[in-house]
Design an enzyme around this catalytic site. Structure first.
Site, PDB file in Angstrom:
ATOM      1  N   ASN A 104      27.225  36.474  44.420  1.00 45.57           N
ATOM      2  CA  ASN A 104      28.399  35.984  43.701  1.00 45.57           C
ATOM      3  C   ASN A 104      28.806  34.555  44.079  1.00 45.57           C
ATOM      4  OD1 ASN A 104      29.123  39.180  44.541  1.00 45.57           O
ATOM      5  ND2 ASN A 104      28.892  38.669  42.380  1.00 45.57           N
ATOM      6  N   VAL A 111      31.994  29.981  43.077  1.00 47.32           N
ATOM      7  CA  VAL A 111      32.326  31.367  43.393  1.00 47.32           C
ATOM      8  C   VAL A 111      32.572  32.136  42.102  1.00 47.32           C
ATOM      9  CG1 VAL A 111      33.967  32.875  44.590  1.00 47.32           C
ATOM     10  CG2 VAL A 111      33.389  30.641  45.566  1.00 47.32           C
ATOM     11  N   CYS A 112      31.931  33.295  41.984  1.00 52.23           N
ATOM     12  CA  CYS A 112      32.136  34.167  40.836  1.00 52.23           C
ATOM     13  C   CYS A 112      33.107  35.269  41.254  1.00 52.23           C
ATOM     14  CB  CYS A 112      30.810  34.769  40.381  1.00 52.23           C
ATOM     15  SG  CYS A 112      30.976  35.797  38.919  1.00 52.23           S
ATOM     16  N   LEU A 113      34.369  35.051  40.936  1.00 50.78           N
ATOM     17  CA  LEU A 113      35.422  36.020  41.234  1.00 50.78           C
ATOM     18  C   LEU A 113      36.303  36.068  39.992  1.00 50.78           C
ATOM     19  CD1 LEU A 113      36.632  37.835  43.485  1.00 50.78           C
ATOM     20  CD2 LEU A 113      37.999  35.876  44.188  1.00 50.78           C
TER      21      LEU A 113
END
Length: 183
Positions: A104, A111-113
């Protein structure tokens, strides 16, 4: 006439600041909200926050996470936060400053959030984001990856993924990519 207004404005500023200090800068609504968020922080023991530009620049700060469980136990990961003047109506910009092998987080630190993108709402806070980042290290998600190679390894061979994480955190190579030691 315009000059007269400027002179009067300058006189008013000088009268308000008779103590000789420079005029106090008004805070934006985003700065006020961020100040509240920071004063109400309830960080997990694995995290700390730092203001590299001093306390006068609350809009840019760093958070360090040291996971105590999961694949990334023992690592130290640093994130930079850039807060917009229209916060909380716009999500903070968060980048991972530590190169990490993670499904992620890509190699450039993006950042993949979900709460930093489509699920951001003004009721969310800095505390929420930090807990979301901590969760990424305890439970990496291969279903919504930025680093597709790491996600595929996590999904298909968790033991190899664990070995790759350890190698990367120890300052080794994973494939053709080198990582700095972060243990």
């Amino acid at each position: 006439m315009i000059k007269l207004f400027k002179v009067k404005e300058k006189q008013r500023e000088l009268a308000e600041n008779a103590n000789g200090k420079p005029p106090v800068k008004k805070q934006s609504a985003g700065e006020l909200r961020l100040h509240r968020d920071i004063s109400e922080l309830n960080l997990p023991k694995t995290c700390n926050i730092a203001f590299p530009n001093g306390k006068d620049d609350l809009m840019n700060f760093e958070v360090t996470i040291r996971p105590d469980e999961g694949y990334y136990t023992g690592g130290t990961f640093s994130f930079s936060f850039q807060i917009s003047p229209i916060y909380p109506h716009e999500a903070p910009k968060v980048k991972c400053k530590t190169k990490v092998y993670h499904p992620n987080i890509d190699l450039e630190g993006n950042v993949c959030l979900n709460i930093l993108r489509e699920d951001w709402k003004p009721v969310l806070s800095i505390n929420t984001i930090i807990y979301g980042l901590v969760h990424l290290f305890t439970e990496p998600n291969h279903e919504d990856p930025l680093n597709h190679d790491a996600a595929a390894v996590l999904r298909d061979n968790p033991k190899l993924f664990e070995n790759n994480v350890r190698r990367a955190m120890s300052g080794g190579y994973v494939g053709q990519t080198s990582f700095a030691r972060c243990l």
